[in-house]
Design an enzyme around this catalytic site. Structure first.
Site, mmCIF file in Angstrom:
data_model
loop_
_atom_site.group_PDB
_atom_site.id
_atom_site.type_symbol
_atom_site.label_atom_id
_atom_site.label_comp_id
_atom_site.label_asym_id
_atom_site.label_seq_id
_atom_site.Cartn_x
_atom_site.Cartn_y
_atom_site.Cartn_z
ATOM 1 N N ASP A 423 0.876 -1.165 0.000
ATOM 2 C CA ASP A 423 0.000 0.000 0.000
ATOM 3 C C ASP A 423 0.919 1.222 0.000
ATOM 4 O O ASP A 423 2.058 1.135 0.461
ATOM 5 C CB ASP A 423 -0.878 -0.030 1.254
ATOM 6 C CG ASP A 423 -1.643 1.266 1.436
ATOM 7 O OD1 ASP A 423 -2.318 1.676 0.492
ATOM 8 O OD2 ASP A 423 -1.539 1.863 2.532
ATOM 9 N N ASP A 624 -6.772 -2.009 3.882
ATOM 10 C CA ASP A 624 -5.797 -3.023 3.456
ATOM 11 C C ASP A 624 -6.108 -4.405 4.026
ATOM 12 O O ASP A 624 -5.519 -5.402 3.597
ATOM 13 C CB ASP A 624 -4.378 -2.615 3.911
ATOM 14 C CG ASP A 624 -3.912 -1.326 3.270
ATOM 15 O OD1 ASP A 624 -4.185 -1.143 2.071
ATOM 16 O OD2 ASP A 624 -3.286 -0.514 3.968
#
Length: 732
Positions: A423, A624
């Site tokens: 990420d 996430d």
């Protein structure tokens, strides 16, 4: 269902409370020579404070040291007897080959009576655990490594005792010149020495837990009302005001409300440089105050502190089982009965076949030697220790480096990973906007420019204002008074400072002010993901301040290190394409997917897996979590959200992604150690058992003396633990 870990001496048991309880379960396993104790301070007879000495090995340090000392006493008494036996054995061998003068009758008679006495002591006192193993086998039909040793040494002793007691009657039927008292003595001595060294080594494998526990403070100085008093740390409650003096440990987690200092957070981040702490900054238990004093308000105590959570994660990981251990478990499950059957079969074959070529007396002598040798050398102890000892050391080493591994399965999977997916926000970048550059076009100093902008932004509610104000605070700038403040929707803001009017905003504001200014540099920075704030008056542009989600300083080297390990890197982000591409180029990431939703991150992970890649995902946010769960290995930033940390298999304290490469190296080192342990444990038995059985005797005339079998068995367990301890010395 039960999972037992020999290396940590722990068991995880699921049971129906309506049908049984821990006491009944403990009774049930007593026939195997074990007992169950609940893994809590109360069940172990300790206070919470005393529990800080717990090693994560199902015993307190005091109990473990006591057990070690008991073994040490046995070794101290056993080794001299073993040395005497070996000397007698060597003298007999040398005199038999006429290398030295044969011993006199007096000495032979003395040894003839001495050896049975020593062997009796060794078997009944030092060898008592092995006799209990035989008893459990006869009563319950359950055999383990102690059973093998007990049957082998007992057989050698009983045979020798019969020869000694009925020597005249048996002359002509058996070889009464050979007894095996020395075998019983030396085998028990070597194996007891091996158990002592193994216990000592296993105590070292628990040092990671102990070192973490020792980080915790025992007491805390608290202010309650007007009174200051020092209390045990377990009596601190949320909301208490805790005073920390120079050199003192921080007892619990909290927020600084008064004072400032520098705190050594190497326990948390792995970084050696102390970090400045001031009002509103967070502090965590186990860290060390280095200079000034301060007061903080306790927010998390007991098992809720970060240190307690770290300890629990490490304990759980060390007690977990790697999938590779299943192979050793399956073999060990059938190993003991197979070895027992093989030992009796070998004895029978020596008597049946050997008698035809060697005569009954010699065949019985060789058969008994092979019988004892097989039982001694085939101990599955090394197999049982091969995986858990390496896992314990590997997980402990990771914890000391700020890498928290949730379980052994994660550690095993990680060494096969070939693709790392990141990420962006909070992982590659810091996760919050920062002032990254000041382009000053005025005659004023940069400090003055930042102060003017911060003064204007102090009245703004825009997210970028926080970045400017943080920078001003970092530079210790004093903000002035703003008059006639106005927010210009979609453009910026304006206000009067010290009788001068200032504007701060974007290109739309610049166009409205009709100021001549070359915007090429601004547009280039915007394409790199930076956001410009233009500070101007009605007459001129004073400065252009760039704000961006700054890249973490370690990101470039982290990606470089991953490439050196042969891994592909991918970045997934919901941010704009231009910003994502610019950041990817700057840090060296191979592939970028931008402007995507959490579901798209999950889909990308699945696509990589479908293509045959083993994927690790590194992230820190709630968005996430699905991708972290889908990846073979989820890696969460310790600075991220609780749900990300809970979902991931690995947590990086301090959010330092440079530790990802270290985690992969650790996984590879640990798995290499496990494979080495298993290889040598298997090879050792594959070679040792046929040799002990006498399979090579018809070809080469080789027979394995049970004494050497005992030494080899003890050495194998110690070598496995020693090989695992080597992991501690490896550089990550």
């Amino acid at each position: 269902m039960a999972e037992v870990n020999y290396g940590t001496e722990t068991a995880k048991i699921n049971f129906d409370e309506n049908k049984t309880n821990p006491q009944h379960l403990s009774e049930a396993v007593k026939k195997l020579g074990y007992s169950l104790e609940e893994e809590s301070a109360e069940a172990m007879g300790m206070s919470v404070g005393e529990h800080s000495e717990h090693l994560g090995l199902n015993q307190s340090k005091q109990d473990k040291v006591k057990e070690l000392n008991e073994l040490k006493v046995k070794v101290i008494t056993a080794i001299p007897l073993a040395v005497i036996s070996i000397i007698i054995m060597v003298l007999e061998i040398l005199s038999g080959y006429k290398i030295i003068t044969p011993l006199s009758e007096i000495w032979m008679e003395f040894f003839h009576h001495l050896l049975p006495v020593m062997a009796t002591y060794m078997l009944l006192v030092v060898g008592k655990p092995y006799l209990l193993g035989v008893y459990r086998f006869l009563r319950y039909g359950q055999a383990n490594m102690d059973t093998l040793i007990g049957i082998g040494t007992s057989a050698a002793f009983i045979y020798s005792f019969i020869i000694t007691a009925f020597e005249e009657s048996l002359t002509g039927l058996l070889n009464v010149e050979n007894t095996y008292y020395d075998v019983a003595i030396v085998v028990i001595a070597f194996i007891t020495l091996g158990k002592y060294l193994e216990a000592k080594s296993k105590l070292k494998t628990g040092e990671a837990i102990q070192s973490l526990l020792n980080l915790g403070a025992k007491t805390a100085l608290v202010r309650r009302g007007t009174e200051e008093k020092e209390i045990p740390v377990n009596e601190v409650t949320p909301g208490d005001l805790v005073i920390v003096k120079p050199g003192g440990k921080i007892a619990v987690d909290g927020v600084v409300i008064e004072g400032a200092s520098f705190v050594d957070e190497s326990m948390n981040t792995g970084e050696p440089m102390p970090v400045q702490k001031k009002i509103d900054d967070q502090v965590v238990a186990g860290t060390l105050n280095t200079s000034g004093s301060f007061i903080f308000r306790a927010t998390k105590v007991g098992k809720e502190t970060l240190l307690a959570q770290i300890i629990k994660m490490v304990e759980n990981a060390q007690a977990s089982r790697a999938p590779i251990q299943a192979l050793a478990d399956k073999i060990s499950g059938v190993f003991v009965p197979v070895v027992l059957a093989l030992a009796f079969l070998t004895l029978a074959l020596w008597l049946i076949i050997g008698t035809n070529y060697l005569g009954f007396a010699q065949a019985l002598s060789f058969g008994l030697s092979s019988f004892v040798g097989i039982l001694v050398i085939a101990c599955p102890c090394a197999l049982g220790l091969a995986t858990p000892t390496a896992i314990i050391v590997g997980v402990g080493k990771g914890a000391r480096a700020g890498i928290l591994i949730k379980d052994a399965t994660t550690l095993q999977k990680l060494h096969k990973v070939d693709t790392i997916v990141f990420d962006k926000t909070g992982t590659i970048t810091k996760g919050k906007p920062e002032l990254v550059s000041v382009k000053n076009y005025s005659k004023e100093s940069e400090e003055k420019i930042v102060g003017l902008l911060a003064t204007l932004e102090s009245r703004s509610e825009h997210p970028l204002a926080e970045a400017v104000l943080r920078e001003a605070k970092k530079r210790n700038l004093t903000l002035e008074k703003v008059e006639n403040f106005e927010s210009l929707k979609g453009k910026g803001l304006r206000g009067k400072i010290a009788d001068s009017e200032y504007f701060a905003g974007n290109l739309k504001l610049l166009a409205e002010l009709k100021l001549n200014f070359n915007t090429n540099e601004i547009e280039t920075a915007t394409r790199r993901g930076q956001t410009p704030i233009i500070l101007a008056t009605t007459r001129e542009v004073l400065a252009v301040i760039m704000v961006a989600d700054a890249i973490k300083p370690e990101s470039r080297d982290a990606i470089k290190n991953l490439h050196q390990l042969g891994l592909k890197t991918v970045m997934l982000t919901g941010d704009h394409h231009n910003t994502a591409e610019a950041i990817a180029r700057e840090v060296g990431i191979d592939e970028v997917l931008a402007e995507i939703l959490p579901a798209d991150k999950l889909a990308k992970i699945k696509a990589l897996q479908t293509a045959g890649h083993i994927v690790a995902m590194a992230g820190d946010g709630v968005n996430d979590a699905p991708a972290l769960a889908q990846a073979e290995v989820g890696i969460a930033m310790g600075t991220g959200t609780d749900v990300a940390i809970e979902t991931a298999g690995i947590t990086l304290l301090g959010g330092d992604i440079a530790k990802i490469a270290q985690a992969i190296k650790l996984s590879r080192i640990t798995m290499r150690g496990i494979k080495q342990n298993l290889f040598w444990a298997f090879v050792y038995n594959l070679i040792g058992i046929p040799l002990a059985a006498g399979a090579f005797y018809p070809i080469f005339g080789w027979l394995l003396n049970p004494v050497f079998a005992g030494f080899a068995m003890a050495a194998s367990s110690v070598s496995v633990v020693g090989n695992s301890l080597r992991i501690k010395a490896k550089k990550l």
